[in-house]
Design a protein around this motif. Structure first.
Motif, PDB file in Angstrom:
ATOM      1  N   PHE A  48       0.823  -1.204   0.000  1.00 56.43           N
ATOM      2  CA  PHE A  48       0.000   0.000   0.000  1.00 56.43           C
ATOM      3  C   PHE A  48       0.862   1.261   0.000  1.00 56.43           C
ATOM      4  CE2 PHE A  48      -2.227  -3.301   2.400  1.00 56.43           C
ATOM      5  CZ  PHE A  48      -3.404  -3.418   1.671  1.00 56.43           C
ATOM      6  N   GLY A  49       0.420   2.270  -0.750  1.00 58.08           N
ATOM      7  CA  GLY A  49       1.019   3.588  -0.668  1.00 58.08           C
ATOM      8  C   GLY A  49       0.420   4.359   0.492  1.00 58.08           C
ATOM      9  N   ASP A  50       0.944   5.567   0.732  1.00 59.23           N
ATOM     10  CA  ASP A  50       0.476   6.361   1.866  1.00 59.23           C
ATOM     11  C   ASP A  50      -1.023   6.618   1.812  1.00 59.23           C
ATOM     12  OD1 ASP A  50       3.101   6.390   2.537  1.00 59.23           O
ATOM     13  OD2 ASP A  50       3.344   8.576   2.519  1.00 59.23           O
ATOM     14  N   GLU A  51      -1.530   7.061   0.682  1.00 58.53           N
ATOM     15  CA  GLU A  51      -2.946   7.416   0.584  1.00 58.53           C
ATOM     16  C   GLU A  51      -3.834   6.189   0.700  1.00 58.53           C
ATOM     17  OE1 GLU A  51      -4.089  10.445   0.712  1.00 58.53           O
ATOM     18  OE2 GLU A  51      -1.985  11.083   0.857  1.00 58.53           O
ATOM     19  N   GLU A  52      -3.427   5.093   0.080  1.00 59.67           N
ATOM     20  CA  GLU A  52      -4.199   3.847   0.198  1.00 59.67           C
ATOM     21  C   GLU A  52      -4.261   3.396   1.651  1.00 59.67           C
ATOM     22  OE1 GLU A  52      -3.936   0.707  -3.236  1.00 59.67           O
ATOM     23  OE2 GLU A  52      -1.930   1.525  -2.853  1.00 59.67           O
ATOM     24  N   ALA A  53      -3.141   3.498   2.337  1.00 56.54           N
ATOM     25  CA  ALA A  53      -3.092   3.086   3.742  1.00 56.54           C
ATOM     26  C   ALA A  53      -4.014   3.947   4.596  1.00 56.54           C
ATOM     27  CB  ALA A  53      -1.653   3.166   4.258  1.00 56.54           C
ATOM     28  N   GLU A  67       8.651   0.425   7.878  1.00 59.88           N
ATOM     29  CA  GLU A  67       9.333   1.722   7.803  1.00 59.88           C
ATOM     30  C   GLU A  67       8.946   2.531   6.567  1.00 59.88           C
ATOM     31  OE1 GLU A  67      13.620   1.283   9.724  1.00 59.88           O
ATOM     32  OE2 GLU A  67      13.122  -0.449   8.466  1.00 59.88           O
ATOM     33  N   GLY A  68       8.513   1.880   5.509  1.00 54.92           N
ATOM     34  CA  GLY A  68       8.153   2.606   4.301  1.00 54.92           C
ATOM     35  C   GLY A  68       6.926   3.475   4.435  1.00 54.92           C
ATOM     36  N   LEU A  69       6.098   3.202   5.438  1.00 56.70           N
ATOM     37  CA  LEU A  69       4.870   3.987   5.641  1.00 56.70           C
ATOM     38  C   LEU A  69       4.981   4.950   6.824  1.00 56.70           C
ATOM     39  CD1 LEU A  69       2.065   1.314   5.062  1.00 56.70           C
ATOM     40  CD2 LEU A  69       2.560   3.295   3.624  1.00 56.70           C
ATOM     41  N   GLU A  70       6.188   5.173   7.333  1.00 63.47           N
ATOM     42  CA  GLU A  70       6.319   5.940   8.564  1.00 63.47           C
ATOM     43  C   GLU A  70       5.830   7.387   8.435  1.00 63.47           C
ATOM     44  OE1 GLU A  70      10.383   5.844   9.668  1.00 63.47           O
ATOM     45  OE2 GLU A  70      11.114   6.703   7.789  1.00 63.47           O
ATOM     46  N   ASN A  71       5.742   7.924   7.214  1.00 72.34           N
ATOM     47  CA  ASN A  71       5.280   9.306   7.051  1.00 72.34           C
ATOM     48  C   ASN A  71       3.816   9.501   7.440  1.00 72.34           C
ATOM     49  OD1 ASN A  71       7.773  10.180   6.135  1.00 72.34           O
ATOM     50  ND2 ASN A  71       7.276   9.814   3.982  1.00 72.34           N
ATOM     51  N   ILE A  72       3.026   8.421   7.430  1.00 69.77           N
ATOM     52  CA  ILE A  72       1.596   8.591   7.734  1.00 69.77           C
ATOM     53  C   ILE A  72       1.343   8.841   9.213  1.00 69.77           C
ATOM     54  CG2 ILE A  72       0.986   7.095   5.781  1.00 69.77           C
ATOM     55  CD1 ILE A  72       0.082   5.001   7.834  1.00 69.77           C
ATOM     56  N   GLU A  74       2.175  11.156  11.059  1.00 69.33           N
ATOM     57  CA  GLU A  74       1.862  12.556  11.342  1.00 69.33           C
ATOM     58  C   GLU A  74       0.416  12.908  10.983  1.00 69.33           C
ATOM     59  OE1 GLU A  74       4.689  14.804   9.166  1.00 69.33           O
ATOM     60  OE2 GLU A  74       6.438  14.017  10.254  1.00 69.33           O
ATOM     61  N   LYS A  75      -0.271  12.010  10.265  1.00 63.92           N
ATOM     62  CA  LYS A  75      -1.618  12.309   9.779  1.00 63.92           C
ATOM     63  C   LYS A  75      -2.704  11.542  10.527  1.00 63.92           C
ATOM     64  CE  LYS A  75       0.274  13.055   5.137  1.00 63.92           C
ATOM     65  NZ  LYS A  75       0.238  12.649   3.709  1.00 63.92           N
ATOM     66  N   ILE A  76      -2.345  10.740  11.525  1.00 66.48           N
ATOM     67  CA  ILE A  76      -3.327   9.923  12.243  1.00 66.48           C
ATOM     68  C   ILE A  76      -3.109  10.074  13.744  1.00 66.48           C
ATOM     69  CG2 ILE A  76      -3.575   8.222  10.388  1.00 66.48           C
ATOM     70  CD1 ILE A  76      -1.666   6.426  11.947  1.00 66.48           C
ATOM     71  N   GLU A  77      -4.129   9.666  14.520  1.00 69.33           N
ATOM     72  CA  GLU A  77      -4.029   9.697  15.973  1.00 69.33           C
ATOM     73  C   GLU A  77      -4.038   8.292  16.569  1.00 69.33           C
ATOM     74  OE1 GLU A  77      -7.022  12.226  17.608  1.00 69.33           O
ATOM     75  OE2 GLU A  77      -5.997  14.058  16.981  1.00 69.33           O
ATOM     76  N   ASN A  78      -4.053   7.268  15.735  1.00 68.19           N
ATOM     77  CA  ASN A  78      -4.076   5.886  16.220  1.00 68.19           C
ATOM     78  C   ASN A  78      -2.786   5.540  16.954  1.00 68.19           C
ATOM     79  OD1 ASN A  78      -5.649   6.212  13.652  1.00 68.19           O
ATOM     80  ND2 ASN A  78      -6.345   4.163  14.187  1.00 68.19           N
ATOM     81  N   ASP A  79      -2.883   4.575  17.906  1.00 72.67           N
ATOM     82  CA  ASP A  79      -1.662   3.991  18.451  1.00 72.67           C
ATOM     83  C   ASP A  79      -0.927   3.307  17.305  1.00 72.67           C
ATOM     84  OD1 ASP A  79      -1.942   4.792  21.033  1.00 72.67           O
ATOM     85  OD2 ASP A  79      -2.925   2.977  21.729  1.00 72.67           O
ATOM     86  N   LEU A  80       0.363   3.578  17.186  1.00 76.56           N
ATOM     87  CA  LEU A  80       1.111   3.149  16.002  1.00 76.56           C
ATOM     88  C   LEU A  80       2.416   2.475  16.412  1.00 76.56           C
ATOM     89  CD1 LEU A  80       1.737   3.291  12.885  1.00 76.56           C
ATOM     90  CD2 LEU A  80       2.773   5.508  13.360  1.00 76.56           C
ATOM     91  N   SER A  81       2.704   1.340  15.794  1.00 77.76           N
ATOM     92  CA  SER A  81       4.005   0.682  15.954  1.00 77.76           C
ATOM     93  C   SER A  81       4.612   0.458  14.576  1.00 77.76           C
ATOM     94  CB  SER A  81       3.856  -0.661  16.672  1.00 77.76           C
ATOM     95  OG  SER A  81       3.434  -0.479  18.007  1.00 77.76           O
ATOM     96  N   ILE A  82       5.894   0.766  14.448  1.00 80.37           N
ATOM     97  CA  ILE A  82       6.617   0.555  13.192  1.00 80.37           C
ATOM     98  C   ILE A  82       7.518  -0.660  13.379  1.00 80.37           C
ATOM     99  CG2 ILE A  82       8.201   1.545  11.507  1.00 80.37           C
ATOM    100  CD1 ILE A  82       7.307   4.327  12.475  1.00 80.37           C
TER     101      ILE A  82
END
Length: 344
Positions: A48-53, A67-72, A74-82
């Motif tokens: 998936f690309g950023d927008e699809e994700a 790691e390829g999606l780490e830029n997203i 900054e655009k979400i508030e979900n708990d996130l693990s890379i």
């Protein structure tokens, strides 16, 4: 990382902590045990690309990406693990609870502190702190003892069910694992109800109830630090028109407040000591929810016996509506909830 490999790595974290895994749809899973349900979304950059994700991510989902999606992030508030590609060292990871940007480890389970920190950070990059629990809940305000293994901060903002909760586990009790229970409660509240939350802490029950209903909510809390946080959380979530937090002892404050359609007692280690006050605050036909910590081979009988005895002394009848385990407390004990209908 390939989608299949990323899913395997993400789900293994929950399987190690004895969660059952159910696939809900493509890239989405549910991890559950007796007291908790967590919706998980796993997204690989190779798929998936950023927008699809971003289009796939739902509110309150725990998100795992590579790691390829780490830029997203900054655009979400979900708990996130890379998650990163496997390294040469296969690290053991202790059971832990993530609250906002802080991780709390209850026990190291034979793992060294250094390896525990390295393993937790590998799966949770960007953490502010990792705390190790040193003592069980104790003292007047039922607060645990903690030691920082990594970082200095103990204050964080936890997100669940569309609300933000500012908490500090070293100053008041809070558990991310009880988010499922808070959801169960706010879904049971009607818009015209009056709700009393005894031992309100930093306000997770009052705030989530007010955010998802038009009910009027009063919280009572003795710990001044918790009251400060609760009032900040009310303001941060714009529910000040529906929630009031009162500082004081429930024995002194609650008898002055009148009757409520729902009365909650989310202080499992000592709630039964205040059963009389709770019954007196419950409207005729109203619902009383009592939380308690009990032996796993005798989960509900002590709670039901105590509430029935107190009700009988006050000339009230109580009917058990529902009983459930809400969390593990220790190897031999569980936190339970018993719901009663109270009638004159």
């Amino acid at each position: 990382m390939k989608q299949e490999k990323l899913e395997s790595k993400a789900l293994e974290l929950f399987q190690r902590q004895d969660f059952d895994i159910e696939k809900l749809e493509e890239t989405k899973f549910k991890a559950s045990n007796e007291e908790t349900e967590i919706e998980i979304r796993v997204l690989s950059y190779e798929e998936f690309g950023d927008e699809e994700a971003l289009e796939k991510i739902g509110e309150d989902e725990k998100l795992f990406i590579d790691e390829g999606l780490e830029n997203i992030q900054e655009k979400i508030e979900n708990d996130l693990s890379i998650l990163e590609e496997d390294k040469e060292k296969d690290l053991e990871i202790p059971s832990y609870e993530r609250i906002g940007d802080i991780v709390v480890i209850s026990e190291l389970d034979g793992i060294s502190e250094e390896e525990a920190v390295e393993a937790v950070l590998e799966h949770n990059p960007g953490l502010d702190s990792i705390l190790l629990k040193q003592e069980n809940l104790s003292g007047e305000f039922r607060v645990g003892g903690y030691r920082n293994l990594y970082g200095e901060k103990t204050e964080t903002v936890h997100r669940e069910h569309g609300v933000r909760l500012k908490v500090d586990p070293t100053k008041m009790f809070f558990s991310e694992r009880e988010g499922t229970e808070r959801k169960r409660i706010f879904e049971s509240v009607n818009d015209d109800d009056r709700v009393l939350v005894m031992f309100a802490g930093a306000g997770p029950f009052p705030v989530t109830i007010a955010k998802h209903s038009k009910a009027s909510v009063v919280g009572v809390e003795k710990n001044p630090e918790a009251v400060k946080f609760a009032r900040e959380n009310i303001e941060m979530n714009s529910v000040g028109d529906k929630v009031e937090i009162l500082q004081g002892d429930v024995r002194e404050v609650c008898p002055t407040l009148g009757k409520f359609d729902h009365v909650l007692m989310p202080s499992p280690t000592n709630a039964l000591d205040f059963t009389g006050e709770a019954l007196e605050c419950t409207e005729d036909g109203g619902r009383l929810v009592v939380y308690s910590v009990e032996e796993k081979d005798n989960l509900y009988r002590p709670v039901i016996k105590k509430v029935r005895e107190e009700a009988s002394e006050k000339g009230l009848d109580v009917e058990v509506l529902e009983k459930r385990v809400t969390a593990d407390f220790s190897p031999s004990k569980r936190k339970v909830a018993v719901e009663f209908r109270v009638e004159e």
